[in-house]
Motif scaffolding. Structure first.
Motif, short mmCIF file in Angstrom:
data_model
loop_
_atom_site.label_atom_id
_atom_site.label_comp_id
_atom_site.label_asym_id
_atom_site.label_seq_id
_atom_site.Cartn_x
_atom_site.Cartn_y
_atom_site.Cartn_z
N PRO A 18 -4.46 8.11 5.46
CA PRO A 18 -3.96 6.99 4.65
C PRO A 18 -4.85 5.76 4.78
O PRO A 18 -5.46 5.52 5.82
N THR A 19 -4.91 5.01 3.70
CA THR A 19 -5.64 3.74 3.72
C THR A 19 -4.78 2.70 4.43
O THR A 19 -3.59 2.91 4.68
N VAL A 20 -5.36 1.56 4.74
CA VAL A 20 -4.62 0.46 5.37
C VAL A 20 -3.47 0.03 4.45
O VAL A 20 -2.35 -0.21 4.92
N ASP A 21 -3.73 -0.04 3.15
CA ASP A 21 -2.69 -0.44 2.20
C ASP A 21 -1.56 0.59 2.16
O ASP A 21 -0.38 0.23 2.05
N GLU A 22 -1.89 1.88 2.22
CA GLU A 22 -0.86 2.92 2.20
C GLU A 22 0.01 2.84 3.45
O GLU A 22 1.23 2.99 3.38
N LEU A 23 -0.61 2.59 4.60
CA LEU A 23 0.17 2.43 5.83
C LEU A 23 1.09 1.21 5.75
O LEU A 23 2.24 1.26 6.18
N ALA A 24 0.58 0.12 5.20
CA ALA A 24 1.40 -1.09 5.04
C ALA A 24 2.59 -0.80 4.13
O ALA A 24 3.71 -1.26 4.38
N THR A 25 2.36 -0.02 3.08
CA THR A 25 3.44 0.35 2.17
C THR A 25 4.50 1.17 2.89
O THR A 25 5.70 0.93 2.75
N LEU A 26 4.07 2.14 3.69
CA LEU A 26 5.02 2.96 4.44
C LEU A 26 5.84 2.11 5.41
O LEU A 26 7.05 2.29 5.54
N LYS A 27 5.17 1.17 6.07
CA LYS A 27 5.89 0.29 7.01
C LYS A 27 6.90 -0.58 6.25
O LYS A 27 8.00 -0.82 6.74
N HIS A 28 6.52 -1.02 5.06
CA HIS A 28 7.43 -1.81 4.22
C HIS A 28 8.64 -0.96 3.82
O HIS A 28 9.79 -1.45 3.84
N LEU A 29 8.41 0.29 3.49
CA LEU A 29 9.50 1.18 3.09
C LEU A 29 10.41 1.55 4.26
O LEU A 29 11.55 1.94 4.06
N GLU A 30 9.91 1.44 5.49
CA GLU A 30 10.77 1.67 6.66
C GLU A 30 11.87 0.61 6.71
O GLU A 30 12.98 0.88 7.14
N ILE A 31 11.53 -0.58 6.27
CA ILE A 31 12.46 -1.70 6.33
C ILE A 31 13.45 -1.67 5.16
O ILE A 31 14.63 -1.89 5.33
N GLU A 32 12.93 -1.41 3.95
CA GLU A 32 13.79 -1.41 2.77
C GLU A 32 13.24 -0.50 1.70
O GLU A 32 12.04 -0.26 1.62
N ASN A 33 14.14 0.04 0.88
CA ASN A 33 13.75 0.83 -0.28
C ASN A 33 13.28 -0.12 -1.37
O ASN A 33 13.73 -1.25 -1.45
N ILE A 34 12.38 0.34 -2.22
CA ILE A 34 11.95 -0.49 -3.33
C ILE A 34 12.07 0.30 -4.63
O ILE A 34 12.06 1.52 -4.63
N SER A 35 12.19 -0.42 -5.72
CA SER A 35 12.33 0.24 -7.01
C SER A 35 10.97 0.76 -7.47
O SER A 35 9.92 0.32 -7.01
N VAL A 36 11.02 1.70 -8.39
CA VAL A 36 9.79 2.25 -8.93
C VAL A 36 9.01 1.17 -9.66
O VAL A 36 7.79 1.10 -9.57
N ILE A 37 9.70 0.27 -10.34
CA ILE A 37 9.05 -0.83 -11.06
C ILE A 37 8.31 -1.73 -10.07
O ILE A 37 7.17 -2.12 -10.30
N SER A 38 8.95 -2.06 -8.95
CA SER A 38 8.28 -2.87 -7.93
C SER A 38 7.06 -2.15 -7.38
O SER A 38 6.02 -2.76 -7.15
N ALA A 39 7.19 -0.86 -7.18
CA ALA A 39 6.08 -0.07 -6.66
C ALA A 39 4.91 -0.09 -7.64
O ALA A 39 3.75 -0.19 -7.23
N MET A 40 5.20 -0.01 -8.93
CA MET A 40 4.15 -0.05 -9.93
C MET A 40 3.46 -1.41 -9.93
O MET A 40 2.24 -1.49 -10.06
N LYS A 41 4.24 -2.47 -9.77
CA LYS A 41 3.66 -3.81 -9.74
C LYS A 41 2.75 -3.98 -8.53
O LYS A 41 1.77 -4.70 -8.57
N GLU A 42 3.12 -3.34 -7.42
CA GLU A 42 2.33 -3.43 -6.20
C GLU A 42 1.21 -2.39 -6.19
O GLU A 42 0.48 -2.27 -5.21
N HIS A 43 1.09 -1.60 -7.24
CA HIS A 43 0.08 -0.55 -7.35
C HIS A 43 0.16 0.42 -6.17
O HIS A 43 -0.83 0.75 -5.54
N MET A 44 1.39 0.87 -5.89
CA MET A 44 1.60 1.80 -4.79
C MET A 44 0.83 3.09 -5.05
O MET A 44 0.82 3.60 -6.15
N SER A 45 0.23 3.59 -4.04
CA SER A 45 -0.56 4.80 -4.14
C SER A 45 0.30 6.01 -4.47
O SER A 45 1.30 6.27 -3.80
N GLY A 46 -0.09 6.74 -5.49
CA GLY A 46 0.59 7.97 -5.84
C GLY A 46 0.35 9.06 -4.81
O GLY A 46 1.09 10.04 -4.74
N ARG A 47 -0.69 8.88 -3.98
CA ARG A 47 -0.97 9.87 -2.94
C ARG A 47 0.18 10.00 -1.96
O ARG A 47 0.47 11.08 -1.46
#
Length: 77
Positions: A18-47
């Motif tokens: 995982p990239t640094v950004d992907e790890l940060a995303t996973l850590k963020h998701l540990e705290i709270e769920n996010i909507s698909v729209i929010s994920a798209m705005k944050e350019h969440m990795s499809g990987r």
């Protein structure tokens, strides 16, 4: 030459790093769920979704899977 109808052109490297950004995303998701729209705005990795580290929950939000939690724990050690 005809391609098989079941042919999948998506390449997956034998080892997922995982990239640094992907790890940060996973850590963020540990705290709270996010909507698909929010994920798209944050350019969440499809990987993360393709490799099973995140998944949609019953309400349609993205959440970290147990595999994703394990990856975060491994990276923190």
């Amino acid at each position: 030459m005809l391609l098989n109808a079941n042919y999948n052109a998506t390449y997956h490297a034998p080892i997922f790093e995982p990239t640094v950004d992907e790890l940060a995303t996973l850590k963020h998701l540990e705290i709270e769920n996010i909507s698909v729209i929010s994920a798209m705005k944050e350019h969440m990795s499809g990987r993360l979704y393709e490799h099973g580290y995140i998944a949609k929950n019953a309400s349609g939000q993205l959440s970290i899977t147990e595999t994703g939690r394990h990856l975060v724990r491994r990276q923190n050690n």
